[in-house]
Design an enzyme around this catalytic site. Structure first.
Site, PDB file in Angstrom:
ATOM      1  N   THR A 140       0.859  -1.188   0.000  1.00  0.00           N
ATOM      2  CA  THR A 140       0.000   0.000   0.000  1.00  0.00           C
ATOM      3  C   THR A 140       0.894   1.237   0.000  1.00  0.00           C
ATOM      4  O   THR A 140       1.667   1.442   0.948  1.00  0.00           O
ATOM      5  CB  THR A 140      -0.900  -0.012   1.248  1.00  0.00           C
ATOM      6  OG1 THR A 140      -1.673  -1.222   1.236  1.00  0.00           O
ATOM      7  CG2 THR A 140      -1.834   1.182   1.270  1.00  0.00           C
TER       8      THR A 140
ATOM      9  N   PHE B 139     -19.030  -3.320   8.341  1.00  0.00           N
ATOM     10  CA  PHE B 139     -18.195  -2.351   9.065  1.00  0.00           C
ATOM     11  C   PHE B 139     -18.998  -1.429   9.972  1.00  0.00           C
ATOM     12  O   PHE B 139     -18.644  -0.278  10.169  1.00  0.00           O
ATOM     13  CB  PHE B 139     -17.310  -1.552   8.085  1.00  0.00           C
ATOM     14  CG  PHE B 139     -16.074  -2.320   7.719  1.00  0.00           C
ATOM     15  CD1 PHE B 139     -16.141  -3.364   6.814  1.00  0.00           C
ATOM     16  CD2 PHE B 139     -14.847  -2.032   8.322  1.00  0.00           C
ATOM     17  CE1 PHE B 139     -15.028  -4.114   6.513  1.00  0.00           C
ATOM     18  CE2 PHE B 139     -13.727  -2.782   8.027  1.00  0.00           C
ATOM     19  CZ  PHE B 139     -13.818  -3.824   7.109  1.00  0.00           C
ATOM     20  N   LEU B 140     -20.090  -1.935  10.495  1.00  0.00           N
ATOM     21  CA  LEU B 140     -20.877  -1.147  11.448  1.00  0.00           C
ATOM     22  C   LEU B 140     -20.934  -1.855  12.798  1.00  0.00           C
ATOM     23  O   LEU B 140     -21.922  -1.754  13.513  1.00  0.00           O
ATOM     24  CB  LEU B 140     -22.290  -0.896  10.899  1.00  0.00           C
ATOM     25  CG  LEU B 140     -22.401   0.125   9.760  1.00  0.00           C
ATOM     26  CD1 LEU B 140     -23.861   0.318   9.348  1.00  0.00           C
ATOM     27  CD2 LEU B 140     -21.806   1.483  10.145  1.00  0.00           C
TER      28      LEU B 140
ATOM     29  N   GLU C 240      -6.640  -9.964   6.933  1.00  0.00           N
ATOM     30  CA  GLU C 240      -6.049 -11.048   7.719  1.00  0.00           C
ATOM     31  C   GLU C 240      -7.181 -11.845   8.362  1.00  0.00           C
ATOM     32  O   GLU C 240      -8.191 -11.286   8.779  1.00  0.00           O
ATOM     33  CB  GLU C 240      -5.111 -10.476   8.787  1.00  0.00           C
ATOM     34  CG  GLU C 240      -3.838  -9.925   8.166  1.00  0.00           C
ATOM     35  CD  GLU C 240      -2.957  -9.186   9.162  1.00  0.00           C
ATOM     36  OE1 GLU C 240      -3.077  -9.401  10.365  1.00  0.00           O
ATOM     37  OE2 GLU C 240      -2.137  -8.368   8.692  1.00  0.00           O
TER      38      GLU C 240
ATOM     39  N   LYS D  55      -7.679  -8.318  15.831  1.00  0.00           N
ATOM     40  CA  LYS D  55      -8.999  -8.885  15.558  1.00  0.00           C
ATOM     41  C   LYS D  55      -8.869 -10.405  15.622  1.00  0.00           C
ATOM     42  O   LYS D  55      -7.754 -10.923  15.770  1.00  0.00           O
ATOM     43  CB  LYS D  55      -9.533  -8.429  14.198  1.00  0.00           C
ATOM     44  CG  LYS D  55      -8.718  -8.919  13.027  1.00  0.00           C
ATOM     45  CD  LYS D  55      -9.421  -8.577  11.723  1.00  0.00           C
ATOM     46  CE  LYS D  55      -8.714  -9.196  10.552  1.00  0.00           C
ATOM     47  NZ  LYS D  55      -9.382  -8.989   9.294  1.00  0.00           N
TER      48      LYS D  55
ATOM     49  N   ASN E 286      -9.660   2.204   2.193  1.00  0.00           N
ATOM     50  CA  ASN E 286      -9.372   1.996   3.619  1.00  0.00           C
ATOM     51  C   ASN E 286      -9.844   3.165   4.466  1.00  0.00           C
ATOM     52  O   ASN E 286     -10.349   2.978   5.577  1.00  0.00           O
ATOM     53  CB  ASN E 286      -7.869   1.751   3.825  1.00  0.00           C
ATOM     54  CG  ASN E 286      -7.537   0.277   3.652  1.00  0.00           C
ATOM     55  OD1 ASN E 286      -8.388  -0.515   3.259  1.00  0.00           O
ATOM     56  ND2 ASN E 286      -6.305  -0.100   3.939  1.00  0.00           N
TER      57      ASN E 286
ATOM     58  N   LEU F 263      -6.994  -7.879   0.638  1.00  0.00           N
ATOM     59  CA  LEU F 263      -7.280  -9.011   1.527  1.00  0.00           C
ATOM     60  C   LEU F 263      -7.335  -8.576   2.985  1.00  0.00           C
ATOM     61  O   LEU F 263      -6.748  -7.556   3.361  1.00  0.00           O
ATOM     62  CB  LEU F 263      -6.233 -10.116   1.351  1.00  0.00           C
ATOM     63  CG  LEU F 263      -4.764  -9.860   1.713  1.00  0.00           C
ATOM     64  CD1 LEU F 263      -4.516  -9.887   3.208  1.00  0.00           C
ATOM     65  CD2 LEU F 263      -3.886 -10.881   1.034  1.00  0.00           C
TER      66      LEU F 263
ATOM     67  N   CYS G  21      -3.076  -2.024   8.932  1.00  0.00           N
ATOM     68  CA  CYS G  21      -3.499  -1.222   7.770  1.00  0.00           C
ATOM     69  C   CYS G  21      -4.225   0.070   8.134  1.00  0.00           C
ATOM     70  O   CYS G  21      -3.709   1.155   7.860  1.00  0.00           O
ATOM     71  CB  CYS G  21      -4.367  -2.062   6.848  1.00  0.00           C
ATOM     72  SG  CYS G  21      -3.429  -3.367   6.052  1.00  0.00           S
TER      73      CYS G  21
END
Ligand SMILES: NC(=O)c1ccc[n+]([C@@H]2O[C@H](COP(=O)([O-])OP(=O)(O)OC[C@H]3O[C@@H](n4cnc5c(N)ncnc54)[C@H](O)[C@@H]3O)[C@@H](O)[C@H]2O)c1
Length: 463
Positions: free
Chosen positions: A121, A251-252, A154, A323, A210, A152, A262
């Site tokens: 990135t 993503f909420l 992880e 995570k 992102n 991707l 990242c």
């Protein structure tokens, strides 16, 4: 095609194994000789589900190799992927030194017409700068450069790579685009959208994606703060807004803030790029500030519940990885929160199914435990910071029975307040009022306590 990958980390190894699975001949190169030796012995140096099996089958099929020697390993490559780290500098801007070093390393040895593909990135303009670095080293060599950002995640890296929602690559050179089209043809044949664009656009797409995803997390965390104060339930609010297809439900999930290798560094680099090019990214600047302050805020909620007993309290932290399903602890919310508890005098016992070895390199004065029950034993409070399935399946009555105190801070909302009904626990969660439960009294919901009376060392982040 013959492909070489520079950097055998989370992205390089997954890319290498998956491109081999698509039928290419792949050499993964890393400057870390010990890592290469382990790979050659059939060991995967990171925890990533499905990667070991994929690597084993492609090594067996004679398509996947490992090397610590760049010079001999890129000489025959039709394309060389650069997949090395791009961490943050102290000022938040991107550190491109590994990418630049990798470009210098291959410049002298790539064959004519080779395509250099930047998978790391990188901020907009990097491919252009790398082209100049390689040209400086190699003079008149005819080569192409392309950007092929990686999306991707992880924990699901292999399926994300082999069944992506899209592949994006960009180059200002049609020959590079033709080679990348060939490389990704097996995915295109399966119906995957392959987007071809300019170099600069491909670089911008990765950061913008992102930054947007991180914004969704930051937004729902702010909504969660409000829910805690006014008696709302952030899960219901998220479900309600997520039903709107313009918003979407992904993503909420409110939680302890975004971490990992990242989002934190990419949002910082995106903001720094905006400042550099006189296009301020105010939303992202505010997002970064809020996210960095979150660990302290969540530590303070726990300390406020413990009150004067905080100094000397034993706290069990469940989850150290940023995570679930990874051993990656880079910028993990857990590792940012723990020092705030330690500063207030708490003793920390910790457990994580996969990340304890990595965490041990970054934390001091922690007792690592066999499992969640072992960590909770004789503790005054338990904080859950990573959403591992094995924590979801915990027997809460057994957990509560082994504790000395009665505080459970569920910062991943693994359970419902109603799951606490028969337990003698004070239950803190995200975006829901705290449940105080004392033996013999009814369960009562109160707004979340925010501030600790006693002073904690100043600073907006414990990281
Ligand atoms: N990890 C993710 O989930 C993810 C997802 C998408 C994109 N990315 C991006 O991909 C890039 C790589 O990330 P990562 O998580 O795989 O990093 P990583 O730290 O896991 O791996 C990088 C590897 O590169 C090696 N390396 C560095 N310089 C080298 C050189 N000159 N020659 C040979 N080897 C070299 C290092 O030894 C290390 O093993 C970063 O730019 C990151 O932002 C990461």
């Amino acid at each position: 095609m013959r492909l070489s990958i520079i950097g055998a980390g989370y992205v390089g190894l997954t890319t290498g194994a998956c491109l081999a699975e698509l039928g290419h001949h792949v050499i993964c190169i890393d400057m870390n000789e010990e890592r290469v030796a382990r790979l050659r012995d059939g060991e995967v140096p990171i925890y990533e589900p499905d990667l070991h099996d994929l690597m084993t089958s492609n090594i067996g099929a004679g398509r996947l190799f490992f090397s610590a020697d760049t010079a001999t390993s890129v000489a025959d490559a039709d394309a060389v992927f650069i997949a090395v780290g791009t961490p943050s500098l102290v000022d938040g801007d991107i550190d491109l030194s590994f990418v630049q070093e990798a470009a210098r390393g291959i410049a002298k040895v790539i064959k004519p017409n080779c395509v250099v593909v930047v998978k790391s990135t990188v901020v907009v303009g990097t491919c252009k700068a790398l082209r100049e670095i390689i040209a400086e080293e190699r003079g008149a060599l005819d080569f192409s450069i392309a950007s092929n950002p990686e999306f991707l995640r992880e924990g699901t890296a292999v399926s994300d790579f082999l069944e992506p929602e899209r592949v994006v690559f960009g180059s200002d050179d049609p020959r590079a685009c033709a080679v990348l089209e060939q490389i990704y043809k097996p995915l295109a044949d399966r119906g995957v959208t392959v987007m071809r664009t300019s170099n600069a656009n491909a670089e911008l797409i990765k950061y913008s994606a992102n930054a947007f995803l991180a914004l969704k997390i930051g937004f729902i965390n702010d909504v969660a703060n409000l829910c805690e104060q006014v008696g709302g339930d952030v899960s219901a609010v998220a479900a309600g807004i997520g039903l709107d297809s313009r918003i979407g439900s992904a993503f909420l999930s409110a939680g302890p803030g975004f971490g990992g290798s990242c989002f934190p560094k990419d949002t910082r680099a995106f903001a720094a790029t905006g400042r550099k090019h006189d296009a301020p990214q105010g939303l992202i600047e505010t997002l970064i500030e809020g996210n960095e302050a979150r660990s302290q805020m969540l530590a303070e909620r726990v300390l406020a519940e413990l009150g004067s007993d905080a100094d000397g309290a034993t706290i069990a932290v469940l989850g150290l990885a940023f995570k679930a399903n990874t051993d990656d602890t880079r910028e993990s919310p857990s590792l940012a929160l723990i020092p705030w508890l330690q500063k207030a005098g708490c003793r920390i016992k910790a457990h994580d199914p996969k990340a304890m070895m990595e965490a041990a390199k970054q934390l001091d004065d922690i007792s690592f435990c066999e499992d969640a029950y072992d960590a909770a034993k004789d503790s005054d409070g338990v904080i859950v910071l990573t959403e591992w399935d094995e924590y979801r399946r915990l027997d809460l009555a057994r957990l509560a029975g082994t504790m000395r105190g009665s505080l459970l801070a569920d910062y991943r909302n693994l359970w419902l307040p109603s799951d606490m009904t028969d337990l003698d626990l004070t239950y803190l969660s995200i975006g829901r009022p705290t449940i105080h439960h004392a033996s013999g009294t009814a369960m009562v919901a109160k707004p979340a306590a925010r501030k600790v009376e006693r002073s904690i060392a100043a600073g907006s982040s414990a990281g």
